[in-house]
Design a protein around this motif. Structure first.
Motif, PDB file in Angstrom:
ATOM      1  N   CYS B   6       0.853  -1.188   0.000  1.00  0.00           N
ATOM      2  CA  CYS B   6       0.000   0.000   0.000  1.00  0.00           C
ATOM      3  C   CYS B   6       0.885   1.232   0.000  1.00  0.00           C
ATOM      4  O   CYS B   6       1.756   1.361   0.876  1.00  0.00           O
ATOM      5  N   ILE B   7       0.677   2.105  -0.965  1.00  0.00           N
ATOM      6  CA  ILE B   7       1.508   3.307  -0.970  1.00  0.00           C
ATOM      7  C   ILE B   7       0.663   4.577  -0.914  1.00  0.00           C
ATOM      8  O   ILE B   7      -0.371   4.700  -1.525  1.00  0.00           O
ATOM      9  N   ASN B  36       5.393   7.857   0.316  1.00  0.00           N
ATOM     10  CA  ASN B  36       5.601   7.950   1.762  1.00  0.00           C
ATOM     11  C   ASN B  36       6.870   7.151   2.150  1.00  0.00           C
ATOM     12  O   ASN B  36       7.025   6.010   1.731  1.00  0.00           O
ATOM     13  N   ASP B  39       6.563   3.560   2.994  1.00  0.00           N
ATOM     14  CA  ASP B  39       6.055   2.716   1.922  1.00  0.00           C
ATOM     15  C   ASP B  39       7.159   2.414   0.910  1.00  0.00           C
ATOM     16  O   ASP B  39       7.206   1.347   0.302  1.00  0.00           O
ATOM     17  N   HIS B  64      -2.819   2.100  -4.559  1.00  0.00           N
ATOM     18  CA  HIS B  64      -2.908   3.474  -4.060  1.00  0.00           C
ATOM     19  C   HIS B  64      -4.334   3.976  -4.230  1.00  0.00           C
ATOM     20  O   HIS B  64      -4.961   3.736  -5.258  1.00  0.00           O
ATOM     21  N   VAL B  65      -4.835   4.637  -3.219  1.00  0.00           N
ATOM     22  CA  VAL B  65      -6.133   5.297  -3.316  1.00  0.00           C
ATOM     23  C   VAL B  65      -5.835   6.772  -3.558  1.00  0.00           C
ATOM     24  O   VAL B  65      -5.288   7.449  -2.677  1.00  0.00           O
ATOM     25  N   VAL B  98     -10.098   4.927   3.005  1.00  0.00           N
ATOM     26  CA  VAL B  98      -8.980   4.309   2.280  1.00  0.00           C
ATOM     27  C   VAL B  98      -8.920   2.811   2.579  1.00  0.00           C
ATOM     28  O   VAL B  98      -8.816   1.979   1.678  1.00  0.00           O
ATOM     29  N   CYS B 116       1.844  -2.401   4.756  1.00  0.00           N
ATOM     30  CA  CYS B 116       1.523  -0.989   4.938  1.00  0.00           C
ATOM     31  C   CYS B 116       2.641  -0.360   5.753  1.00  0.00           C
ATOM     32  O   CYS B 116       3.347  -1.055   6.484  1.00  0.00           O
ATOM     33  N   GLY B 117       2.754   0.948   5.667  1.00  0.00           N
ATOM     34  CA  GLY B 117       3.717   1.657   6.508  1.00  0.00           C
ATOM     35  C   GLY B 117       3.115   1.921   7.879  1.00  0.00           C
ATOM     36  O   GLY B 117       1.905   1.930   8.042  1.00  0.00           O
ATOM     37  N   GLU B 119       3.156   4.686   9.385  1.00  0.00           N
ATOM     38  CA  GLU B 119       2.585   6.035   9.462  1.00  0.00           C
ATOM     39  C   GLU B 119       2.746   6.737   8.120  1.00  0.00           C
ATOM     40  O   GLU B 119       3.799   6.642   7.498  1.00  0.00           O
ATOM     41  N   SER B 120       1.708   7.439   7.680  1.00  0.00           N
ATOM     42  CA  SER B 120       1.867   8.300   6.506  1.00  0.00           C
ATOM     43  C   SER B 120       2.432   9.623   7.014  1.00  0.00           C
ATOM     44  O   SER B 120       2.056  10.084   8.086  1.00  0.00           O
ATOM     45  N   GLY B 125      -1.440   8.965  10.756  1.00  0.00           N
ATOM     46  CA  GLY B 125      -2.550   8.258  11.386  1.00  0.00           C
ATOM     47  C   GLY B 125      -2.153   6.975  12.103  1.00  0.00           C
ATOM     48  O   GLY B 125      -2.626   6.674  13.181  1.00  0.00           O
ATOM     49  N   SER B 126      -1.272   6.195  11.463  1.00  0.00           N
ATOM     50  CA  SER B 126      -0.941   4.852  11.963  1.00  0.00           C
ATOM     51  C   SER B 126      -2.204   4.011  12.102  1.00  0.00           C
ATOM     52  O   SER B 126      -2.361   3.294  13.080  1.00  0.00           O
ATOM     53  N   ILE B 127      -3.110   4.135  11.158  1.00  0.00           N
ATOM     54  CA  ILE B 127      -4.349   3.373  11.291  1.00  0.00           C
ATOM     55  C   ILE B 127      -4.763   2.567  10.071  1.00  0.00           C
ATOM     56  O   ILE B 127      -5.426   1.556  10.216  1.00  0.00           O
ATOM     57  N   VAL B 128      -4.362   2.983   8.881  1.00  0.00           N
ATOM     58  CA  VAL B 128      -4.891   2.326   7.679  1.00  0.00           C
ATOM     59  C   VAL B 128      -4.602   0.816   7.675  1.00  0.00           C
ATOM     60  O   VAL B 128      -5.493   0.004   7.430  1.00  0.00           O
TER      61      VAL B 128
END
Ligand SMILES: Cc1cc2nc3c(=O)[nH]c(=O)nc-3n(C[C@H](O)[C@H](O)[C@H](O)COP(=O)(O)OP(=O)(O)OC[C@H]3O[C@@H](n4cnc5c(N)ncnc54)[C@H](O)[C@@H]3O)c2cc1C
Ligand SMILES: Nc1ncnc2c1ncn2[C@@H]1O[C@H](COP(=O)(O)O)[C@@H](O)[C@H]1O
Lengths: 322, 249
Positions: B6-7, B36, B39, B64-65, B98, B116-117, B119-120, B125-128
């Motif tokens: 996920c980027i 990011n 990512d 990517h969204v 997302v 996933c990373g 954090e973006s 967020g540290s949530i996706v």
């Protein structure tokens, strides 16, 4: 209605971060005119649990089940979401440390609850429910409206002062059924570093950059840290070079910290470095270049050669401690 | 096995953030957009795993969204070495939106590992990643600083407060990666840039999802007081200020 707060323990003990969380939860509960329920998972004795009451928890749910000994984000999410249902919680508060980052998003989906992550202040507004959150790696802060009925907030570590609240808490023991088949995470080995002050917990941090010139020059920096009861940190090139361990790297791609005092020695103050330390309450910079950008972020500065300044500072601290 | 990376498309990390429209949005004029940083490292590790024939990883897809304007970032990921890409054609409304979009794609197309990373660097967020795993009902391992495969089984290092754990979970799973996952981000070589032009980017229209959160205003961090300079011969004065003015020692 209630505010639910998840208080993690470390080998049966809480730490400052747990009490920050309860203090914060108590602040939110006051705004909402409701009570605070704290959830603890794992073996913690009553004497320790009751400490949560000193910061305002009204009820403490002590979850004990051997199967929950290691963090399995799915299992923990099930336990916490079930309790939040029973407690009719409208706000759930978790740390934004690694554990919180593992649980909060899963809980969000389970409860269809919007997340405000990395909050550092009490909600700005209740209607609409608006929180203050870090964005753009500390270069901007957002007012985020959470529209769902249940809200999840993850609290930035060291960002909220401890507030003691006199009161009385009840402890309720819970041994939930945990379906072993649902536990997917197998921990094969654990390596813990003991005795060191954790960078993310530390009130004072002494950090070195490339201006330290060589790993051999670190002893006075470490001595200063020891005298101040501080943790040690470093900039990214320093850990990339292998001068210092990776756990010490702070910044955008390292650890994000918010100590009361951050002493940056031989660090230029690149934006990516500041991204990890800009929430520190006070920054001291020691740098030989008076135009280094770190001085724009610092409140106190010494222009000078680190190799000369550090030993003098060490002596001055020793003098002070006498 | 197939990896999905996920980027997120974010302003270059040195960007001076400015606001627009009465501080309700970011002024995007002149911003350089990049993958990011997390990512980029996660993609690098995915490609290293694919290069290692013993890992069992056969392909690396990036997802990517974002709107058409983020195509250059997707092309960059392809130039670095991803086999193909998916773009969900929507402006990201919030993490919930997302994650729901990505989960929808994974339900239809099989992936064994979703990376996933942690954090973006824009939303922080540290949530996706965690949300994607819960939408799919699959395990997630957070704060992963190393991932490899032994006999088809993932072996990950998970960072915990003051230590590390060696962890495994059954596939499919989400790995949320952080520092250590790769040493340096892989950079695109000329050949990669040429090849990227002909690699497929699948365009998917979003499903209807209402975001749960909305940013209504931005503000700058509180300005800090100007630096007080202390003579390098007088460290005791610094300690005095720290003790009596700042009250931090
Ligand atoms: C995507 C990305 C992510 C990044 N993430 C991070 C991150 O997380 N953390 C991070 O730190 N960096 C990060 N960086 C790197 C960052 O851009 C800088 O390169 C780095 O922070 C510089 O480290 P430094 O200050 O130690 O070294 P330098 O920039 O080399 O600065 C050394 C400083 O020491 C001073 N100095 C020299 N000699 C002496 C002396 N004798 N006494 C006192 N001072 C002296 C110099 O004046 C100078 O200011 C990232 C970069 C990118 C592109
Ligand atoms: N718009 C997006 N498209 C694809 N992946 C994303 C997007 N936004 C975030 N992610 C992924 O989720 C991770 C964490 O993002 P966040 O939760 O915003 O901190 C990022 O490192 C990406 O891997």
């Amino acid at each position: 209605m209630s505010v639910l707060v998840y208080t993690e323990n470390w080998d049966g003990k809480f730490k400052k971060l747990s009490f920050e969380l309860v203090s914060y939860a108590t602040g939110v509960a006051k705004m909402l005119n409701t009570t605070v329920t704290a959830v603890s998972i794992g073996k913690v004795d009553d004497g320790e649990l009751i400490k949560l009451g000193s910061y305002g928890a009204n009820k403490i749910i002590n979850v004990n089940n051997e199967k929950l000994a290691t963090l399995d984000s799915q299992a923990y999410t099930s336990v916490i979401s079930e309790i939040s249902g029973k407690e009719n919680s409208s706000v759930i508060i978790i740390s934004n440390n690694n554990t919180g980052k593992a649980i909060a998003p899963r809980l969000s989906v389970r409860l269809k609850a919007g997340v405000g992550s990395g909050v550092s202040r009490l909600p700005l507004n209740l209607n609409p429910f608006t929180v203050y959150k870090r964005t753009y790696s500390g270069n901007a802060f957002a007012h985020l409206v959470i529209k769902s009925d249940v809200k999840i907030l993850t609290l930035a570590q060291n960002s909220f002062d401890l507030i003691e609240t006199p009161g009385y808490a009840t402890i309720e023991n819970l041994n939930p059924a945990v379906d072993g088949a649902l536990l997917k995470t197998v921990v094969k080995d654990v390596q813990k570093q003991s005795g060191k002050i954790l960078l993310t917990d530390a009130d004072i941090v002494v950090s070195g950059g490339r201006g330290m010139k060589s790993p051999d020059n670190w002893p006075p920096l470490v001595e200063l840290a020891t005298l101040l009861g501080a943790a040690t940190a470093c900039s990214r090139p320093v850990s990339d070079e292998g001068w210092r361990p990776h756990e010490e790297h702070t910044g955008q791609t390292g650890k994000i910290i918010a100590p009361n005092l951050y002493i940056a020695v031989g660090i230029s103050g690149a934006t990516q470095h500041l991204a990890g330390i800009s929430s520190s309450k006070y920054i001291v910079a020691i740098n030989s270049d008076k135009d280094a950008p770190i001085f724009e972020a610092a409140q106190y500065g010494i222009v000078g050669d680190a190799m000369k300044v550090l030993p003098k500072l060490v002596e001055a601290v020793k003098e002070l401690k006498k | 096995m197939k990896i999905l990376v996920c980027i997120s498309n974010v302003p270059d990390t040195t960007t001076k953030i400015k606001f627009a429209e009465g501080n309700t949005s970011i002024d995007t004029a002149g911003i350089q957009w990049v993958i990011n940083p997390w990512d980029e490292l996660s993609l690098t590790r995915a490609l290293e795993l694919k290069d290692d024939v013993t890992s069992g990883i056969k392909s690396v897809t990036v997802i990517h969204v974002g709107p058409p304007a983020s195509e250059p970032t997707i092309r960059k990921a392809l130039a670095i070495g991803a086999d193909d890409a998916i773009r969900i054609n929507a402006v990201s409304a919030d993490a919930w939106f997302v994650a729901a979009q990505i989960a929808e794609v994974v339900k239809k197309e099989q992936f064994d590992v979703i990376m996933c990373g942690i954090e973006s660097s824009d939303y922080n967020g540290s949530i996706v990643g965690g949300m994607i795993s819960e939408f799919l009902g699959i395990p997630s391992v957070s704060a992963v600083s190393d991932i490899k495969f032994e006999n088809g089984q993932p072996v990950m290092i998970r960072e915990i407060d003051g230590g590390k754990e060696v962890v495994t979970v059954p596939a499919p799973f989400v790995a949320i990666v952080q520092k250590g996952i790769a040493k340096e981000p892989r950079i695109a070589a000329m050949r990669g840039i040429m090849m990227a032009r002909s690699k497929p980017v699948k365009l998917i229209e979003p499903v209807a999802v209402d975001p749960l959160t909305q940013i209504v205003e931005f503000e700058k961090p509180a300005p800090r007081a100007a630096c007080k300079f202390i003579d390098d011969d007088n460290p005791a004065q610094l300690l005095d200020l720290l003790q009596n003015e700042a009250k931090v020692i």
